[in-house]
Design an enzyme around this catalytic site. Structure first.
Site, PDB file in Angstrom:
ATOM      1  N   CYS A  89       0.920  -1.208   0.128  1.00  0.00           N
ATOM      2  CA  CYS A  89      -0.018   0.123  -0.174  1.00  0.00           C
ATOM      3  C   CYS A  89       0.884   1.170   0.077  1.00  0.00           C
ATOM      4  O   CYS A  89       0.646   2.276  -0.597  1.00  0.00           O
ATOM      5  CB  CYS A  89      -0.756   0.151   1.128  1.00  0.00           C
ATOM      6  N   HIS A  93      -1.796   0.292   6.876  1.00  0.00           N
ATOM      7  CA  HIS A  93      -2.377   0.698   5.533  1.00  0.00           C
ATOM      8  C   HIS A  93      -1.782   2.377   5.433  1.00  0.00           C
ATOM      9  O   HIS A  93      -1.461   2.869   6.253  1.00  0.00           O
ATOM     10  CB  HIS A  93      -3.571   0.522   5.357  1.00  0.00           C
ATOM     11  N   ASP A 148      -7.882   6.102  -2.257  1.00  0.00           N
ATOM     12  CA  ASP A 148      -6.860   4.788  -1.931  1.00  0.00           C
ATOM     13  C   ASP A 148      -6.444   4.210  -3.074  1.00  0.00           C
ATOM     14  O   ASP A 148      -7.371   3.334  -3.854  1.00  0.00           O
ATOM     15  CB  ASP A 148      -7.869   3.823  -1.158  1.00  0.00           C
TER      16      ASP A 148
END
Length: 657
Positions: free
Chosen positions: A412, A456, A472
């Site tokens: 991520c 994350h 995201d």
């Protein structure tokens, strides 16, 4: 040789050494390499001296060893203060105390230091297994105290441990009263050493490509969340942590490193929809950030403040379990920005990321609308051969360009950092947000578990008409990561039992997961009502018991009254309890005592043990010494060594006396 040089006797010394070994055993993995062998050498030395009736070392030798110990601890830790250095020094000094122990006072002091050493184990772990282990050790230390006072060692091991357990059990009511009613203050009673929470895993206030993927391989719990009512969808569970603005091309850092933080409890934003109310129980991580669902309405009063980028910061590093209540909105319009922040959110290091700049500028020329550029970047991640993995290739030179145009494998943080660089290169203000996404619901306690593996990173872009908008980019590559959690995004076979390769849907794995949920529910209760028992919990418990708000002064009065009442009840019970309810063995022994008193005029004192009484008789009556010894030995065997088969022989001996 003088007897005082080898006190206590060998049996009592064995109990004392066993207590020390059990207390120090959990510390072995935390100590410097030489500490454990040195301590073992000291206890073996003392055992050898006592067993062979050798004199203790001279004060000069003990002083030299102490100086060497101080020097060794200082060289190992560069200090004699702090958690690790302090515990190491205490252990070595207790070992040295064994070499000068020659009377009851010294032995009792070592015992009391053993009780104190129990507390030091909680500086490393405050878990349920640690508490259970230390309870067992407390029983052994208490049995050691009994052994020191049982000079003739007439009490066997099992009765000794039973008596020690009974003594500790009798203290439980007073312990509970003190725990429940002792006035709690906001914050810890004392300040722990700076190294008391070293080695904690968790987020840093900086990010490089690869450090979050390393964190996601940890199964440790970051925090637990209890919602009041409805819970958001899995895809809405973004737990906001450090917000990163500055970059040198490889590393991202938080803005508060470079700008002064206001002491505000909240930052402006437009609320949309209803808030979610919940309680977070945060594990210690030795940092200042508190995690909250994006975006918190207000930072908890008296505990924290809010940064200009909506991050909650505790006033001090979180070095103990923290509970706080938060209201958050998952639908919002975040409008907090100033000219300085706007400029920082556009900065890129000069001469870095030339390929990414060129790509973003081509998008800027192709699309005039900023939202179209954002969608183009997400489409780029989705349609190009990018892969979501915990083990991306190593990036050596320009990390962003290598990731975007060569390796295309990342976690991520790779996607978040690359996306923010693309946005800034396209003249769209953007920043990286780190924290956690998702969590696992434990139905046994109806609460959410957020682990380190849920770590994350995502991005936020500034749009003039919408404010800060969460984007995201990981969801463009692995949407199941956001919608269902990291376990579904990274499917793998694992071996929880005996090295067997098992499917995640197998009965054994599901049973194992259920056991983990049960254990975590127990840990959550321990955290909530023991480790997290602070002022709010105390008032909550008192309300459950039927009291209203109780001021600490009133609480002190109730505490003293309750303890005094308990002690009075115990005293009255002891006073009015039957005093002459003897069993058959004791009746016959008292008959023997009456015979001795009638024949020789020697009465047994109320506090006098059987063996001491026999010794006193033998000095007066020399003819019947063997008979007296036989009766005393039989009494002790039946009474304390559970030998009922000798009862008839015991009665016959008393009749013949």
């Amino acid at each position: 040789m003088n007897q005082r040089t080898h006190y206590p006797a060998l049996p009592a010394l064995q109990w004392l050494l066993l207590s020390l070994v059990l207390v120090i055993l959990p510390h072995v993995r935390h100590l410097a390499v030489w500490i454990t062998p040195a301590f073992v050498a000291l206890i073996v030395w003392r055992y050898y001296l006592t067993k062979n009736q050798q004199p203790l070392p001279s004060p000069t030798l003990r002083f030299l060893i102490a100086v060497m110990a101080f020097g060794g601890v200082y060289l190992s830790y560069q200090t004699i203060f702090g958690r690790d250095a302090g515990v190491s020094l205490l252990i070595i000094l207790i070992g040295l105390k064994l070499l000068e122990m020659h009377n009851l006072r010294d032995a009792l002091l070592v015992c009391f230091l053993s009780y104190f050493l129990i507390i030091t184990n909680f500086l490393y772990s405050q878990s349920i297994p640690t508490a259970l282990y230390m309870t067992v050790v407390m029983v052994v230390i208490t049995a050691t105290l009994i052994s020191l006072n049982d000079q003739n060692q007439t009490i066997k091991i099992k009765p000794k441990l039973k008596l020690a357990s009974t003594i500790l059990i009798q203290a439980i009511p007073i312990m509970l009263v003190l725990f429940i009613l002792f006035p709690r203050i906001a914050g810890p009673f004392w300040s722990l050493p700076k190294d008391a929470h070293s080695g904690r895993t968790g987020f840093s206030d900086s990010m490089t490509m690869g450090n979050i993927s390393e964190l996601s391989q940890s199964d440790e719990i970051a925090f637990r969340v209890k919602f009041d009512g409805e819970m958001p969808l899995q895809s809405q569970l973004y737990w906001r942590g450090p917000v990163l603005w500055w970059t040198d091309g490889r590393k991202w850092t938080a803005l508060y490193r470079h700008a002064q933080i206001s002491n505000r409890q909240s930052m402006p934003f437009e609320r949309e929809g209803l808030p979610y109310n919940y309680t977070v129980t945060l594990e210690p991580h030795n940092k200042q950030w508190l995690f909250a669902l994006d975006i918190p309405e207000q930072a908890p009063a008296q505990l924290s403040r809010m940064t200009p980028d909506y991050q909650m910061l505790a006033k001090y590093p979180v070095q103990q379990l923290v509970r706080y209540d938060v209201n958050s909105y998952v639908d919002y319009k975040a409008t907090a920005i100033n000219s300085q922040q706007y400029q920082i959110a556009l900065r890129l290091p000069e001469y870095e990321h030339p390929q990414a700049r060129e790509l973003a500028q081509s998008w800027r020329q192709q699309f005039r609308d900023e939202e179209q550029i954002i969608q183009q970047a997400l489409q780029y991640f989705n349609q190009e051969p990018f892969y979501y993995t915990l083990s991306p290739p190593l990036l050596i030179d320009d990390t962003v360009d290598e990731f975007l145009f060569q390796t295309r494998q990342g976690f991520c943080e790779h996607y978040a950092a690359a996306f923010v660089v693309l946005m800034r290169a396209a003249a769209i203000p953007a920043r990286v947000v780190t924290g956690y996404q998702g969590g696992e619901m434990n139905p046994l306690g109806d609460y959410l578990i957020v682990r380190q593996r849920d770590a994350h990173a995502w991005a936020e872009v500034w749009l003039d008409d919408k404010g800060w908008v969460r984007i995201d980019p990981t969801a463009a590559v692995a949407p199941e990561r956001v919608e269902q959690g990291i376990d579904t995004a990274l499917p793998q076979e694992y071996s929880p039992l005996l090295g067997m390769e098992l499917s995640a849907n197998s009965n054994i794995v599901q049973a194992w997961q259920q056991m983990q949920r049960v254990w975590d529910a127990m840990n959550n209760g321990w955290n909530q009502w023991v480790l997290g028992y602070g002022p709010e919990r105390q008032q909550q418990l008192l309300k459950m018991l039927g009291f209203g708000y109780v001021h600490w002064k009133q609480m002190v009065i109730v505490l003293v009254s309750s303890v005094a009442s308990l002690l009075l009840i115990i005293a009255l019970w002891m006073y009015f309890s039957p005093k002459h309810k003897y069993d058959e063995v004791q009746k016959w022994y008292l008959k023997f005592c009456r015979k001795v008193a009638a024949r020789y005029g020697v009465k047994r004192l109320p506090y006098e043990g059987a063996q001491d009484f026999a010794e006193r008789i033998k000095h007066i009556e020399l003819k019947n010494v063997k008979k007296i010894e036989k009766i005393t030995c039989l009494y002790l065997e039946i009474r304390y060594n559970a030998q009922p088969s000798q009862l008839s022989q015991f009665k016959q001996a008393i009749r013949q006396f």
